[in-house]
Design an enzyme around this catalytic site. Sequence first.
Site, PDB file in Angstrom:
ATOM      1  N   CYS A 112       0.835  -1.198   0.000  1.00 24.19           N
ATOM      2  CA  CYS A 112       0.000   0.000   0.000  1.00 24.19           C
ATOM      3  C   CYS A 112       0.881   1.263   0.000  1.00 24.19           C
ATOM      4  CB  CYS A 112      -0.997  -0.015   1.150  1.00 24.19           C
ATOM      5  SG  CYS A 112      -2.397   1.115   0.873  1.00 24.19           S
ATOM      6  N   HIS A 136      -3.705  -5.313   0.866  1.00 24.81           N
ATOM      7  CA  HIS A 136      -3.549  -5.620   2.285  1.00 24.81           C
ATOM      8  C   HIS A 136      -3.958  -7.068   2.531  1.00 24.81           C
ATOM      9  CE1 HIS A 136      -2.544  -1.680   3.809  1.00 24.81           C
ATOM     10  NE2 HIS A 136      -3.577  -1.136   3.193  1.00 24.81           N
TER      11      HIS A 136
END
Length: 534
Positions: free
Chosen positions: A348, A467
């Site tokens: 991310c 994630h």
Amino acid sequence: MLNEKKQKLAHTIMVQGTASDVGKSIITAALCRILTEDGYRVAPFKSQNMSLNSYVTWDGKEIGRAQGMQADACGVLATTDMNPILLKPKKDMISQVVIHGKPLGDYAAKVYREEILAEAGDIVTTSLASLRSEYDIVVLEGAGSPAEINLKDRDIVNMRAAAWADAPVVLVADIDRGGMFASIVGTLELLEPHERDRVCGFIVNKFRGDVSLLTPGLEWLEAKTGKPVLGVVPYLPELGLEDEDSLSLDSKHGTEYESRSGTDDNKIDIAVIRLPHISNFTDIDPFFREEDVSIRYVANLQQWANPDAVIIPGSKNAVDDLHFLRESGLADRLERFKQDGGHIVGICGGYEMLGRKLLDPHHAESDQDQTDGLGWFPFDVAFAAQKRTVRVEGTAELPGLSGKFAVEGYEIHMGTVHLTEPDMADGDRIRSIPWTRPFRLRTKGDASAVPEGIASADGHIWGTFLHGVMHNDELRRSWINRLREGRGWQPLPVTVRMRDQREQSFRRLADHVRCYVDIDRIKHAMGITERSPS
């Protein structure tokens, strides 16, 4: 069931604490699982949460990670009603405010307190009423301490929430910190009489030692307050459930922050960059379960040592965290590690840092229009006002790993990756790094997948918005085995199944708390007098 035909609202119980990080989230999860095991339909609730460790619901909304975990403990789908207000700190005194899973905007603490909180009561009570109409029991969690005098006039998460829910309150204290008796008595002393009346008893958490030595103090506490000690819960090591925020991260893995002079010769050494605005750090939790892996945080050059691999984790403020990397010297050290053939993964915000530029003309994430990335791959990241929060699934074919892996996880980001030379074929060189796009992901339920992430052709460096990527067992083990290969070690089979171990953790937690806490007395405080539905 208790609320069959919706003839009455759900029973309620609330877990509050004498301070932050005393174990409220875990005790709440334990009660959620115990009451679920007893046959009730149970839902968690926290009116307002402050955390950088968030959870994406089935419909693509963002809530606090703890409430997502607690919903899983109940065996129900998490919804935004379980955490209608989420605050995500971005920098000192400024947080992104998320209402029912969608960002409202960035607010200074004073502005939020004076403008947003005035309307928050309606948001909270509406969500609470919705849950109470659907479930048999709602287990509420407070925040910090209910005795913060400067905050009580705008309280929406502790005693006022308990009043809205008509909930008895269990007060949790952490004996491991010391000063437990003073914390409990002092908290009660600072409550208003009607608030004090709501407290139905205490749970002493994280106890170590011989409980008989504590008994005289517990008897004194009950005589002093007129309220019962509902249980003394021994410290439960290596539980393996998600932590709420970086405070609990520090306490859980504090020893890992200490500088090392070397690495464990018998384990793969993985260093995680301890970014100032680290978020969704649960991405690395699976490594703590792998017996052949040592994982540690690195916040400065003195802690670098000699890692086999480095993970740059998620960040709520990738721009400021890039400045941290450069100012600390870690950016230069990462560059040398890359040039020496080191393995680096960006997740991310860490992925966003691997490109050329971070562009933020609308100041959606920072106050800077443009920031140089590490420059390893040919893409820019443009920040938009709209956040992407989705659950995704698909496949991964990472160079250097054998096979195609099924993966699933979630995305939470405001940045969009734009290849700066989109007509380039895989294999063309940018700063001597041939590259490819290793993931094919789709929103759950969609038929078509799109390319995602980026990786060097040798697989030493890669990044993704996904994630939970390391929660995919076969991919994680294959990546660890490649690191083992670099040490000249034989590969190992998959032995850690995260989904199964998470369920085992819930059962272990429930069994543990049930042994040491008077659950029948808690049910009686809730007004439950009939036998369990089961």
